[in-house]
Motif scaffolding. Structure first.
Motif, mmCIF file in Angstrom:
data_model
loop_
_atom_site.group_PDB
_atom_site.id
_atom_site.type_symbol
_atom_site.label_atom_id
_atom_site.label_comp_id
_atom_site.label_asym_id
_atom_site.label_seq_id
_atom_site.Cartn_x
_atom_site.Cartn_y
_atom_site.Cartn_z
ATOM 1 N N LEU A 102 67.507 20.528 26.924
ATOM 2 C CA LEU A 102 68.358 20.225 25.775
ATOM 3 C C LEU A 102 69.814 20.327 26.197
ATOM 4 C CD1 LEU A 102 66.939 22.348 22.781
ATOM 5 C CD2 LEU A 102 66.745 19.887 23.103
ATOM 6 N N PHE A 103 70.628 19.427 25.653
ATOM 7 C CA PHE A 103 72.073 19.514 25.779
ATOM 8 C C PHE A 103 72.601 19.609 24.353
ATOM 9 C CE2 PHE A 103 70.572 17.346 29.502
ATOM 10 C CZ PHE A 103 71.327 17.872 30.530
ATOM 11 N N ILE A 104 73.344 20.678 24.062
ATOM 12 C CA ILE A 104 73.877 20.865 22.714
ATOM 13 C C ILE A 104 75.399 20.914 22.808
ATOM 14 C CG2 ILE A 104 73.897 22.298 20.640
ATOM 15 C CD1 ILE A 104 71.181 23.401 21.470
ATOM 16 N N SER A 105 76.037 19.964 22.120
ATOM 17 C CA SER A 105 77.487 19.901 22.048
ATOM 18 C C SER A 105 77.916 20.532 20.721
ATOM 19 C CB SER A 105 77.943 18.446 22.112
ATOM 20 O OG SER A 105 79.321 18.353 21.841
ATOM 21 N N PHE A 106 78.804 21.519 20.806
ATOM 22 C CA PHE A 106 79.320 22.217 19.635
ATOM 23 C C PHE A 106 80.719 21.683 19.333
ATOM 24 C CE2 PHE A 106 76.210 24.955 21.595
ATOM 25 C CZ PHE A 106 75.508 25.489 20.530
ATOM 26 N N ASP A 107 80.868 21.002 18.194
ATOM 27 C CA ASP A 107 82.159 20.442 17.767
ATOM 28 C C ASP A 107 82.813 19.601 18.851
ATOM 29 O OD1 ASP A 107 81.995 21.490 15.208
ATOM 30 O OD2 ASP A 107 83.092 23.314 15.714
ATOM 31 N N ARG A 108 82.023 18.910 19.633
ATOM 32 C CA ARG A 108 82.488 18.016 20.703
ATOM 33 C C ARG A 108 83.406 18.716 21.683
ATOM 34 N NH1 ARG A 108 83.952 12.296 18.265
ATOM 35 N NH2 ARG A 108 85.963 13.318 18.132
ATOM 36 N N ALA A 109 83.311 20.046 21.784
ATOM 37 C CA ALA A 109 84.200 20.785 22.680
ATOM 38 C C ALA A 109 83.443 21.454 23.809
ATOM 39 C CB ALA A 109 84.983 21.836 21.890
ATOM 40 N N ILE A 110 82.319 22.053 23.505
ATOM 41 C CA ILE A 110 81.555 22.828 24.491
ATOM 42 C C ILE A 110 80.126 22.306 24.503
ATOM 43 C CG2 ILE A 110 80.637 25.117 25.031
ATOM 44 C CD1 ILE A 110 83.164 26.246 23.675
ATOM 45 N N VAL A 111 79.586 22.104 25.695
ATOM 46 C CA VAL A 111 78.201 21.654 25.827
ATOM 47 C C VAL A 111 77.404 22.726 26.547
ATOM 48 C CG1 VAL A 111 76.655 19.917 26.788
ATOM 49 C CG2 VAL A 111 78.885 19.228 25.892
ATOM 50 N N GLU A 112 76.316 23.128 25.933
ATOM 51 C CA GLU A 112 75.382 24.068 26.553
ATOM 52 C C GLU A 112 74.168 23.291 27.032
ATOM 53 O OE1 GLU A 112 75.477 27.338 27.183
ATOM 54 O OE2 GLU A 112 77.418 27.687 26.249
ATOM 55 N N GLU A 113 73.664 23.654 28.206
ATOM 56 C CA GLU A 113 72.466 23.026 28.766
ATOM 57 C C GLU A 113 71.367 24.077 28.865
ATOM 58 O OE1 GLU A 113 70.787 21.111 32.930
ATOM 59 O OE2 GLU A 113 72.892 21.663 32.781
ATOM 60 N N TYR A 114 70.196 23.726 28.343
ATOM 61 C CA TYR A 114 69.026 24.609 28.423
ATOM 62 C C TYR A 114 67.888 23.824 29.070
ATOM 63 C CZ TYR A 114 71.756 26.943 24.807
ATOM 64 O OH TYR A 114 72.765 27.549 24.100
ATOM 65 N N ARG A 115 67.269 24.431 30.070
ATOM 66 C CA ARG A 115 66.134 23.791 30.738
ATOM 67 C C ARG A 115 64.844 24.388 30.187
ATOM 68 N NH1 ARG A 115 67.471 24.866 36.670
ATOM 69 N NH2 ARG A 115 69.077 26.221 35.848
ATOM 70 N N PHE A 116 63.913 23.545 29.808
ATOM 71 C CA PHE A 116 62.652 24.005 29.230
ATOM 72 C C PHE A 116 61.937 24.934 30.202
ATOM 73 C CE2 PHE A 116 62.367 19.637 26.948
ATOM 74 C CZ PHE A 116 63.388 20.003 26.100
ATOM 75 N N GLY A 117 61.592 26.132 29.742
ATOM 76 C CA GLY A 117 60.869 27.098 30.558
ATOM 77 C C GLY A 117 61.736 27.893 31.516
ATOM 78 N N GLU A 118 63.060 27.787 31.409
ATOM 79 C CA GLU A 118 63.935 28.514 32.339
ATOM 80 C C GLU A 118 63.843 30.023 32.112
ATOM 81 O OE1 GLU A 118 68.166 27.736 31.779
ATOM 82 O OE2 GLU A 118 67.899 27.745 29.616
ATOM 83 N N ASN A 119 64.035 30.770 33.173
ATOM 84 C CA ASN A 119 64.145 32.236 33.126
ATOM 85 C C ASN A 119 64.967 32.592 34.359
ATOM 86 O OD1 ASN A 119 63.885 35.021 32.966
ATOM 87 N ND2 ASN A 119 61.740 34.908 32.332
ATOM 88 N N ARG A 120 66.294 32.713 34.146
ATOM 89 C CA ARG A 120 67.200 32.810 35.292
ATOM 90 C C ARG A 120 68.474 33.560 34.934
ATOM 91 N NH1 ARG A 120 71.322 28.742 35.109
ATOM 92 N NH2 ARG A 120 71.117 27.499 33.233
ATOM 93 N N PRO A 121 69.192 34.041 35.957
ATOM 94 C CA PRO A 121 70.497 34.644 35.704
ATOM 95 C C PRO A 121 71.510 33.560 35.320
ATOM 96 C CG PRO A 121 69.681 35.208 37.907
ATOM 97 C CD PRO A 121 68.770 34.164 37.351
ATOM 98 N N ILE A 122 72.425 33.916 34.433
ATOM 99 C CA ILE A 122 73.508 33.017 34.043
ATOM 100 C C ILE A 122 74.800 33.830 34.033
ATOM 101 C CG2 ILE A 122 72.070 31.451 32.684
ATOM 102 C CD1 ILE A 122 73.119 32.917 30.161
#
Length: 188
Positions: A102-122
């Motif tokens: 998923l790519f989620i853009s919040f108010d066209r300013a910030i985009v978060e990327e989530y990978r299905f099934g991820e479990n990782r340091p960020i």
């Protein structure tokens, strides 16, 4: 019990406590439920507008508003939580769902990327956490575990035949629920 034996037991407890595993997150399913597509343009309902203020106030209490100076102070504080640096919000969302994330853009300013099934340091700058995300109970869940054991949980799911997106945000500090808000978005 003889004194040397007591001292030895205390040392063994200290060593084993130092070797204890940090809290971990359970991995989520990478398999998209049949017929679920969160893609679209979404607008926050007026009834949910107050949730943005609630999140901002909780962020202010936890981190402050002075940027990295406050982040450093909060990280050294026993009560400060840095999970808010991983929490984005906005009145308009654009969600793009691919086969793997998923790519989620919040108010066209910030985009978060989530990978299905991820479990990782960020990380965001010097702030490190562990993220696990994927599908659960027909919706998408993102869990972020901070270094102090604090937990941010975000859940996204469709309602009203796909016409409404429900986003639930919860923050737990030391297993105590500290913030819980539900945001409702209409498809535009």
């Amino acid at each position: 019990m003889p004194r040397p034996l007591i001292i030895l037991n205390i040392l063994l407890l200290a060593v084993s406590a130092g070797c204890a595993q940090p809290p971990t997150l359970e991995s989520k399913s990478p398999v998209v439920p049949a017929g679920v597509d969160l893609s679209g343009q979404w607008r926050l309902r007026d009834e949910s507008a107050d949730t943005v203020r609630q999140i901002a106030e909780d962020r202010q209490r936890s981190v402050g508003s002075g940027g990295f100076k406050d982040i450093r102070r909060a990280s050294n504080s026993k009560k400060g939580s840095l999970l808010h640096v991983f929490l984005e919000t906005g009145a308009r969302l654009k969600i793009t769902q691919t086969d793997s994330g998923l790519f989620i853009s919040f108010d066209r300013a910030i985009v978060e990327e989530y990978r299905f099934g991820e479990n990782r340091p960020i990380n965001v700058g010097p702030v490190v956490a562990v993220r696990a995300s994927g599908w659960e109970e027909g919706g998408y869940v993102v869990e972020t575990l901070g270094e102090k054991g604090n937990l941010l949980v975000e859940r996204y799911r469709l309602e009203d035949d796909g016409g409404m997106l429900l986003r639930q945000i919860s923050i737990f500090k030391k297993d105590e629920l500290r913030l819980s808000v539900v945001q409702k978005f209409d498809r535009v």
